[in-house]
Design a protein around this motif. Structure first.
Motif, PDB file in Angstrom:
ATOM      1  N   LEU A  45       6.264  10.053 -12.804  1.00  0.00           N
ATOM      2  CA  LEU A  45       7.049   8.888 -13.196  1.00  0.00           C
ATOM      3  C   LEU A  45       6.686   8.371 -14.586  1.00  0.00           C
ATOM      4  CD1 LEU A  45       7.239   6.972  -9.792  1.00  0.00           C
ATOM      5  CD2 LEU A  45       8.980   8.436 -10.870  1.00  0.00           C
ATOM      6  N   SER A  46       5.497   8.721 -15.078  1.00  0.00           N
ATOM      7  CA  SER A  46       5.133   8.313 -16.440  1.00  0.00           C
ATOM      8  C   SER A  46       5.992   9.034 -17.477  1.00  0.00           C
ATOM      9  CB  SER A  46       3.645   8.558 -16.709  1.00  0.00           C
ATOM     10  OG  SER A  46       3.374   9.935 -16.866  1.00  0.00           O
ATOM     11  N   HIS A  47       6.637  10.115 -17.064  1.00  0.00           N
ATOM     12  CA  HIS A  47       7.521  10.864 -17.964  1.00  0.00           C
ATOM     13  C   HIS A  47       8.968  10.402 -17.854  1.00  0.00           C
ATOM     14  CE1 HIS A  47       4.445  13.673 -19.263  1.00  0.00           C
ATOM     15  NE2 HIS A  47       4.015  13.642 -18.023  1.00  0.00           N
ATOM     16  N   GLY A  48       9.242   9.515 -16.907  1.00  0.00           N
ATOM     17  CA  GLY A  48      10.595   8.978 -16.756  1.00  0.00           C
ATOM     18  C   GLY A  48      10.965   8.829 -15.299  1.00  0.00           C
ATOM     19  N   PRO A  49      12.046   8.100 -15.042  1.00  0.00           N
ATOM     20  CA  PRO A  49      12.495   7.861 -13.662  1.00  0.00           C
ATOM     21  C   PRO A  49      12.821   9.165 -12.935  1.00  0.00           C
ATOM     22  CG  PRO A  49      13.651   6.431 -15.205  1.00  0.00           C
ATOM     23  CD  PRO A  49      12.895   7.430 -16.022  1.00  0.00           C
ATOM     24  N   SER A  50      12.698   9.130 -11.610  1.00  0.00           N
ATOM     25  CA  SER A  50      12.981  10.311 -10.805  1.00  0.00           C
ATOM     26  C   SER A  50      13.435   9.902  -9.413  1.00  0.00           C
ATOM     27  CB  SER A  50      11.726  11.187 -10.692  1.00  0.00           C
ATOM     28  OG  SER A  50      11.990  12.350  -9.941  1.00  0.00           O
ATOM     29  N   THR A  51      14.163  10.794  -8.781  1.00  0.00           N
ATOM     30  CA  THR A  51      14.536  10.605  -7.383  1.00  0.00           C
ATOM     31  C   THR A  51      13.406  11.120  -6.506  1.00  0.00           C
ATOM     32  OG1 THR A  51      15.528  12.792  -7.257  1.00  0.00           O
ATOM     33  CG2 THR A  51      16.983  10.973  -7.919  1.00  0.00           C
ATOM     34  N   VAL A  52      13.461  10.786  -5.236  1.00  0.00           N
ATOM     35  CA  VAL A  52      12.479  11.309  -4.286  1.00  0.00           C
ATOM     36  C   VAL A  52      12.551  12.835  -4.278  1.00  0.00           C
ATOM     37  CG1 VAL A  52      11.806  11.411  -1.855  1.00  0.00           C
ATOM     38  CG2 VAL A  52      12.500   9.230  -2.865  1.00  0.00           C
ATOM     39  N   THR A  53      13.769  13.382  -4.293  1.00  0.00           N
ATOM     40  CA  THR A  53      13.940  14.841  -4.297  1.00  0.00           C
ATOM     41  C   THR A  53      13.283  15.465  -5.519  1.00  0.00           C
ATOM     42  OG1 THR A  53      16.019  14.609  -3.100  1.00  0.00           O
ATOM     43  CG2 THR A  53      15.647  16.703  -4.221  1.00  0.00           C
ATOM     44  N   GLY A  54      13.436  14.832  -6.685  1.00  0.00           N
ATOM     45  CA  GLY A  54      12.803  15.339  -7.901  1.00  0.00           C
ATOM     46  C   GLY A  54      11.288  15.344  -7.789  1.00  0.00           C
ATOM     47  N   ILE A  55      10.734  14.289  -7.199  1.00  0.00           N
ATOM     48  CA  ILE A  55       9.277  14.203  -7.018  1.00  0.00           C
ATOM     49  C   ILE A  55       8.817  15.251  -6.017  1.00  0.00           C
ATOM     50  CG2 ILE A  55       7.396  12.724  -6.213  1.00  0.00           C
ATOM     51  CD1 ILE A  55       9.094  10.326  -7.279  1.00  0.00           C
ATOM     52  N   VAL A  56       9.562  15.428  -4.938  1.00  0.00           N
ATOM     53  CA  VAL A  56       9.236  16.448  -3.932  1.00  0.00           C
ATOM     54  C   VAL A  56       9.192  17.826  -4.595  1.00  0.00           C
ATOM     55  CG1 VAL A  56      10.123  17.660  -1.893  1.00  0.00           C
ATOM     56  CG2 VAL A  56      10.063  15.150  -1.931  1.00  0.00           C
ATOM     57  N   ASP A  57      10.208  18.122  -5.413  1.00  0.00           N
ATOM     58  CA  ASP A  57      10.274  19.433  -6.072  1.00  0.00           C
ATOM     59  C   ASP A  57       9.090  19.678  -6.995  1.00  0.00           C
ATOM     60  OD1 ASP A  57      12.651  19.925  -4.766  1.00  0.00           O
ATOM     61  OD2 ASP A  57      13.918  19.447  -6.507  1.00  0.00           O
ATOM     62  N   LEU A  58       8.638  18.630  -7.714  1.00  0.00           N
ATOM     63  CA  LEU A  58       7.538  18.801  -8.672  1.00  0.00           C
ATOM     64  C   LEU A  58       6.159  18.790  -8.020  1.00  0.00           C
ATOM     65  CD1 LEU A  58       8.871  16.611 -11.609  1.00  0.00           C
ATOM     66  CD2 LEU A  58       8.583  19.103 -11.596  1.00  0.00           C
ATOM     67  N   THR A  59       6.041  18.167  -6.855  1.00  0.00           N
ATOM     68  CA  THR A  59       4.721  18.045  -6.222  1.00  0.00           C
ATOM     69  C   THR A  59       4.503  18.987  -5.053  1.00  0.00           C
ATOM     70  OG1 THR A  59       5.506  16.320  -4.717  1.00  0.00           O
ATOM     71  CG2 THR A  59       4.518  15.596  -6.820  1.00  0.00           C
TER      72      THR A  59
ATOM     73  N   SER B 210       7.946   9.633   0.252  1.00  0.00           N
ATOM     74  CA  SER B 210       8.526   8.321   0.538  1.00  0.00           C
ATOM     75  C   SER B 210       7.459   7.322   0.979  1.00  0.00           C
ATOM     76  CB  SER B 210       9.608   8.436   1.618  1.00  0.00           C
ATOM     77  OG  SER B 210      10.701   9.177   1.128  1.00  0.00           O
ATOM     78  N   GLN B 211       6.511   7.771   1.783  1.00  0.00           N
ATOM     79  CA  GLN B 211       5.419   6.910   2.236  1.00  0.00           C
ATOM     80  C   GLN B 211       4.565   6.460   1.048  1.00  0.00           C
ATOM     81  OE1 GLN B 211       2.843   8.833   5.065  1.00  0.00           O
ATOM     82  NE2 GLN B 211       1.512   7.068   5.271  1.00  0.00           N
ATOM     83  N   HIS B 212       4.214   7.397   0.165  1.00  0.00           N
ATOM     84  CA  HIS B 212       3.426   7.056  -1.021  1.00  0.00           C
ATOM     85  C   HIS B 212       4.186   6.080  -1.917  1.00  0.00           C
ATOM     86  CE1 HIS B 212       0.089   9.650  -0.217  1.00  0.00           C
ATOM     87  NE2 HIS B 212       0.766  10.778  -0.380  1.00  0.00           N
ATOM     88  N   LEU B 213       5.479   6.322  -2.115  1.00  0.00           N
ATOM     89  CA  LEU B 213       6.282   5.440  -2.968  1.00  0.00           C
ATOM     90  C   LEU B 213       6.374   4.032  -2.378  1.00  0.00           C
ATOM     91  CD1 LEU B 213       9.088   7.922  -4.012  1.00  0.00           C
ATOM     92  CD2 LEU B 213       7.414   6.844  -5.542  1.00  0.00           C
ATOM     93  N   LYS B 214       6.452   3.931  -1.063  1.00  0.00           N
ATOM     94  CA  LYS B 214       6.490   2.624  -0.412  1.00  0.00           C
ATOM     95  C   LYS B 214       5.204   1.852  -0.704  1.00  0.00           C
ATOM     96  CE  LYS B 214       7.005   0.374   4.070  1.00  0.00           C
ATOM     97  NZ  LYS B 214       7.196   0.566   5.521  1.00  0.00           N
ATOM     98  N   LEU B 215       4.058   2.520  -0.591  1.00  0.00           N
ATOM     99  CA  LEU B 215       2.778   1.874  -0.873  1.00  0.00           C
ATOM    100  C   LEU B 215       2.699   1.472  -2.352  1.00  0.00           C
ATOM    101  CD1 LEU B 215      -0.651   2.622   0.466  1.00  0.00           C
ATOM    102  CD2 LEU B 215      -0.388   2.589  -1.991  1.00  0.00           C
ATOM    103  N   LEU B 216       3.115   2.369  -3.254  1.00  0.00           N
ATOM    104  CA  LEU B 216       3.059   2.087  -4.687  1.00  0.00           C
ATOM    105  C   LEU B 216       4.002   0.935  -5.057  1.00  0.00           C
ATOM    106  CD1 LEU B 216       2.909   5.772  -5.971  1.00  0.00           C
ATOM    107  CD2 LEU B 216       1.027   4.097  -5.972  1.00  0.00           C
ATOM    108  N   ARG B 217       5.142   0.857  -4.380  1.00  0.00           N
ATOM    109  CA  ARG B 217       6.064  -0.269  -4.599  1.00  0.00           C
ATOM    110  C   ARG B 217       5.427  -1.564  -4.136  1.00  0.00           C
ATOM    111  NH1 ARG B 217      11.650  -0.027  -1.982  1.00  0.00           N
ATOM    112  NH2 ARG B 217      11.788  -2.046  -2.971  1.00  0.00           N
ATOM    113  N   GLY B 218       4.781  -1.534  -2.978  1.00  0.00           N
ATOM    114  CA  GLY B 218       4.140  -2.728  -2.441  1.00  0.00           C
ATOM    115  C   GLY B 218       3.066  -3.290  -3.343  1.00  0.00           C
ATOM    116  N   LEU B 219       2.434  -2.424  -4.112  1.00  0.00           N
ATOM    117  CA  LEU B 219       1.397  -2.855  -5.051  1.00  0.00           C
ATOM    118  C   LEU B 219       1.965  -3.204  -6.422  1.00  0.00           C
ATOM    119  CD1 LEU B 219      -1.398  -0.310  -4.127  1.00  0.00           C
ATOM    120  CD2 LEU B 219      -1.419  -2.783  -3.734  1.00  0.00           C
ATOM    121  N   GLY B 220       3.261  -3.066  -6.578  1.00  0.00           N
ATOM    122  CA  GLY B 220       3.879  -3.410  -7.851  1.00  0.00           C
ATOM    123  C   GLY B 220       3.676  -2.377  -8.942  1.00  0.00           C
TER     124      GLY B 220
END
Length: 161
Positions: free
Chosen positions: A94-108, A116-126
């Protein structure tokens, strides 16, 4: 995963006036009887220049000693979140730019539910935010500070080896 070696963002210059704040520690002055040199608490940027902790704090406009334990506790929660390589990889993407969950899944190569679980936690922490475009969710870093934390930590590790 292939990423550029550097992220092309720079720290914003602080426009805050240099004002004394209650509880602010000024390590530019040496304590009587102290055996530390001014370089014991040095930080450095990616160009190899050394900066004192006081200079970094002054540049950011933040006091060296936070006014509340709540701020320290919240910061500890952020560091806990950054303590997994999966979340660090997501933040680096995400430091390289916005991405969809599918894009993150493909790269990781992580599963969609795990991302989705990780993104939920990261969203909760702002640390990340989401924008919806129809049924698609686009994730991005909340601000440049998040990218700096990740990139600076990685640079620190790489330069030590």
């Amino acid at each position: 995963m292939n990423f550029p070696e550097t992220v092309g963002s720079t720290r914003a210059d602080s426009t805050r006036a240099d004002s004394a704040r209650p509880g602010t520690v000024r390590p530019d002055t040496t304590q009587v009887g102290s055996t530390r040199s001014p370089h014991d608490h040095a930080a450095h940027d990616h160009s190899g220049h050394h900066h004192s902790v006081a200079a970094v704090a002054e540049e950011s406009g933040l006091p060296l000693v936070p006014a509340s334990l709540e701020a320290i506790d919240r910061t500890a929660e952020v560091f806990k979140a950054l303590a997994t390589s999966s979340r660090l990889r997501i933040l680096l993407i995400l430091s390289h730019g916005p991405s969809t969950v599918t894009g993150i899944v493909d790269l990781t190569d992580l599963s969609q539910p795990l991302v989705s679980q990780h993104l939920k936690l990261l969203r909760g922490l702002g640390l990340v935010e989401v924008q919806r475009r129809g049924r698609e969710a686009i994730y991005s870093l909340k601000d440049d500070h998040v990218a700096h934390m990740v990139v600076d930590a990685l640079a620190h590790v790489v330069e030590d080896h």
